[in-house]
Write an enzyme that holds these catalytic residues in place. Structure first.
Site, PDB file in Angstrom:
ATOM      1  N   GLU A  57       1.165  -1.662   0.070  1.00 40.06           N
ATOM      2  CA  GLU A  57       0.033   0.033  -0.267  1.00 40.06           C
ATOM      3  C   GLU A  57       0.612   1.590  -0.210  1.00 40.06           C
ATOM      4  O   GLU A  57       0.517   2.791  -1.073  1.00 40.06           O
ATOM      5  CB  GLU A  57      -0.827   0.001   1.247  1.00 40.06           C
ATOM      6  CG  GLU A  57      -2.304  -1.017   0.761  1.00 40.06           C
ATOM      7  CD  GLU A  57      -2.986  -0.879  -0.393  1.00 40.06           C
ATOM      8  OE1 GLU A  57      -3.214   0.321  -0.235  1.00 40.06           O
ATOM      9  OE2 GLU A  57      -4.151  -1.397  -0.239  1.00 40.06           O
TER      10      GLU A  57
ATOM     11  N   TYR B 135      -5.900   6.905   4.293  1.00 39.02           N
ATOM     12  CA  TYR B 135      -6.163   5.750   3.328  1.00 39.02           C
ATOM     13  C   TYR B 135      -5.542   4.893   3.453  1.00 39.02           C
ATOM     14  O   TYR B 135      -5.455   3.449   3.792  1.00 39.02           O
ATOM     15  CB  TYR B 135      -5.589   6.150   1.563  1.00 39.02           C
ATOM     16  CG  TYR B 135      -5.796   4.834   0.988  1.00 39.02           C
ATOM     17  CD1 TYR B 135      -7.108   4.636   0.418  1.00 39.02           C
ATOM     18  CD2 TYR B 135      -4.250   4.084   0.557  1.00 39.02           C
ATOM     19  CE1 TYR B 135      -6.846   3.260  -0.452  1.00 39.02           C
ATOM     20  CE2 TYR B 135      -4.334   3.412  -0.045  1.00 39.02           C
ATOM     21  CZ  TYR B 135      -5.614   3.036  -0.603  1.00 39.02           C
ATOM     22  OH  TYR B 135      -5.942   1.706  -1.168  1.00 39.02           O
TER      23      TYR B 135
ATOM     24  N   ASP C  30      -9.637   4.641  -2.411  1.00 43.91           N
ATOM     25  CA  ASP C  30      -8.485   5.445  -3.305  1.00 43.91           C
ATOM     26  C   ASP C  30      -9.447   6.020  -4.478  1.00 43.91           C
ATOM     27  O   ASP C  30     -10.376   6.333  -4.456  1.00 43.91           O
ATOM     28  CB  ASP C  30      -7.075   5.093  -3.689  1.00 43.91           C
ATOM     29  CG  ASP C  30      -8.475   2.978  -3.839  1.00 43.91           C
ATOM     30  OD1 ASP C  30      -9.485   2.902  -4.677  1.00 43.91           O
ATOM     31  OD2 ASP C  30      -7.555   2.595  -4.756  1.00 43.91           O
TER      32      ASP C  30
END
Ligand code: SF4
Length: 356
Positions: A45, A128, A146
Site C-alpha cells: 500500500e 488511506y 482511493d
C-alpha cells in the site's frame, strides 16, 4: 441520492460474489476469504500510493526477497532501502517506510497494530493506508477510498460535484456501503472493480455487478464522472547540473538533505531549480569546483507532481590540486547501485552520452 433499488447489503453481496470469481491475482494479495500478511499489505500500500500496480510488482518482489519480515527491513541500512526504492518516486515514502519498520519492530514487538487508529500513529501511515491495512490484513470494517473507489462511488450515486471538493461526500457515501462481513475482501473488490470494470474512460457497465443499481449508468453519464476541476498549468523550473569527473573516471555525487523533494537521495550537484533563467556567471558560481565547465548539447526534462524541470548539464574534469570537495566519488559502473532518483539517472545518461 440512492443507488437504484439495491440496498447496501445487496450491493456488497453482488460485489463480493463478483470478486470471488474475478479478483486480480497480485503478489501481495491472499485468496478471497483469507487474511493477508500485514507486513506485505502495508509494504504494497505504501508503494502503490501515486504508483501503478504494474510498476510496483517488481519493487515489491525485490523488497520481499531482501527483507522478508518487518524486522529485516528495520535492521536494513537506510541507504540500502533508498537504493532499492530508486526509480519509484515520492522518496519521502522510502524514508518513512524504514522509520515505520523500525517502530513496528522495536515498539510493537514486530506486529502491526490491528486498528485504524493504531496504524495511523505509525510514521508515513495516513488515513488511506491505515484503512487499507486494517481492512485487508485484519478484516476491520474500514472504508478504503482511493482514486478507483472515488470514481466508482461518484458513478454509482451520480455525484457530479467536481473533485477534489467532492471527496468528503464520496467518502461518506462509500462508508454507507462498507459491510461488516468480509470487509477486507470488499475493500479489495471495490478497488478491483474500479481498476478493471469501472475504468476511467470506457466503463464496462455490461460486466458490472452494480449495473442494476448504478445511477450514472441509468442517466447515461458514467464516462463523464467523476467531474474534476481543471488543473492549473504546471510551471517549468530551470537548473544547471555539474558533472564533475576525476582523472580515474569517477564522478562527484552528493546526498540531498533529508527534508524536501527527493530527500535523502543522491544527486548530481546542481544549482537550485527556479523559474527564472540562470545567467552563466550565476550558475557557474554555484558549481562544486572552479573548472573549465563545458555544456552538453541539449537538455533533459523531468516532470514532478507540481512542476516540469528543464536541466542543462555541464561537464568538467577536476583540476589538479583542487581543494577537497564535499560529496562522494562514484565510478560510472557503480552508478546503477546508487540511490539515484529517476531525474538524476536521466542527467547521468545525458552526461555520459547515453539514451535515458
Ligand atoms: Fe461503473 Fe458502469 Fe458499474 Fe456504474 S454500472 S459502477 S458506471 S461500471
Amino acid at each position: 441520492m440512492s443507488p437504484g433499488d439495491l440496498a447496501p447489503g445487496d450491493l456488497a453481496g453482488r460485489l463480493l460474489a463478483w470478486y470471488d470469481r474475478q479478483h486480480r491475482d497480485l503478489p501481495w494479495r491472499a485468496a478471497p476469504g483469507v487474511l493477508a500478511d500485514p507486513y506485505g499489505v502495508w509494504l504494497s500500500e505504501i508503494m502503490l500510493q501515486q504508483t501503478t500496480v504494474a510498476t510496483v510488482g517488481p519493487y515489491y518482489r525485490k523488497f520481499m526477497a531482501a527483507w522478508p519480515r518487518v524486522e529485516d527491513l528495520a535492521a536494513a541500512d537506510r541507504d540500502a532501502v533508498l537504493r532499492a526504492w530508486a526509480g519509484l518516486g515520492y522518496y519521502a515514502r522510502a524514508r518513512n517506510l524504514h522509520a515505520c519498520a523500525i517502530e513496528v519492530a522495536q515498539q510493537c514487538g514486530g506486529r502491526f497494530p490491528d486498528t485504524e487508529a493504531g496504524l495511523r500513529a505509525l510514521p508515513g501511515v495516513g488515513a488511506y493506508t491505515a484503512a487499507a491495512v486494517a481492512a485487508i490484513a485484519f478484516d476491520r470494517p474500514a472504508t478504503v477510498v482511493d482514486g478507483n473507489v472515488e470514481r466508482v462511488i461518484a458513478r454509482l450515486f451520480a455525484v457530479d460535484t467536481p473533485l477534489p471538493g467532492a471527496k468528503p461526500e464520496l467518502c461518506r457515501l462509500a462508508e454507507t456501503l462498507t459491510p461488516t462481513k468480509r470487509p477486507g475482501d470488499y475493500a479489495q473488490a471495490i478497488m478491483d472493480l474500479g481498476a478493471t470494470v469501472c475504468t476511467p474512460r470506457k466503463p464496462l457497465c455490461i460486466l458490472c455487478p452494480w449495473s442494476a443499481g448504478c445511477a450514472a449508468r441509468r442517466a447515461g453519464i458514467a464516462a463523464t464522472l467523476p467531474a474534476r476541476r481543471p488543473k492549473p498549468d504546471k510551471p517549468t523550473r530551470l537548473g544547471w547540473a555539474f558533472w564533475l569527473t576525476r582523472a580515474d573516471g569517477s564522478v562527484l555525487l552528493r546526498r540531498r538533505p533529508d527534508r524536501g523533494l527527493l530527500g535523502g537521495m543522491m544527486e548530481v550537484p546542481s544549482t537550485p531549480w527556479r523559474v527564472a533563467a540562470w545567467t552563466e556567471a550565476e550558475a557557474i558560481g554555484l558549481a562544486p569546483s572552479p573548472a573549465p565547465w563545458r555544456p552538453v548539447a541539449g537538455s533533459i526534462r523531468h516532470t514532478f507532481t507540481h512542476f516540469h524541470l528543464d536541466m542543462q548539464v555541464f561537464v568538467a574534469r577536476l583540476p589538479a590540486g583542487a581543494v577537497a570537495i564535499e560529496g562522494i566519488w562514484v565510478s560510472p559502473e557503480d552508478l546503477a547501485g546508487q540511490a539515484l532518483p529517476t531525474v538524476m539517472r536521466k542527467l547521468a545518461s545525458h552526461a555520459l552520452g547515453r539514451r535515458a
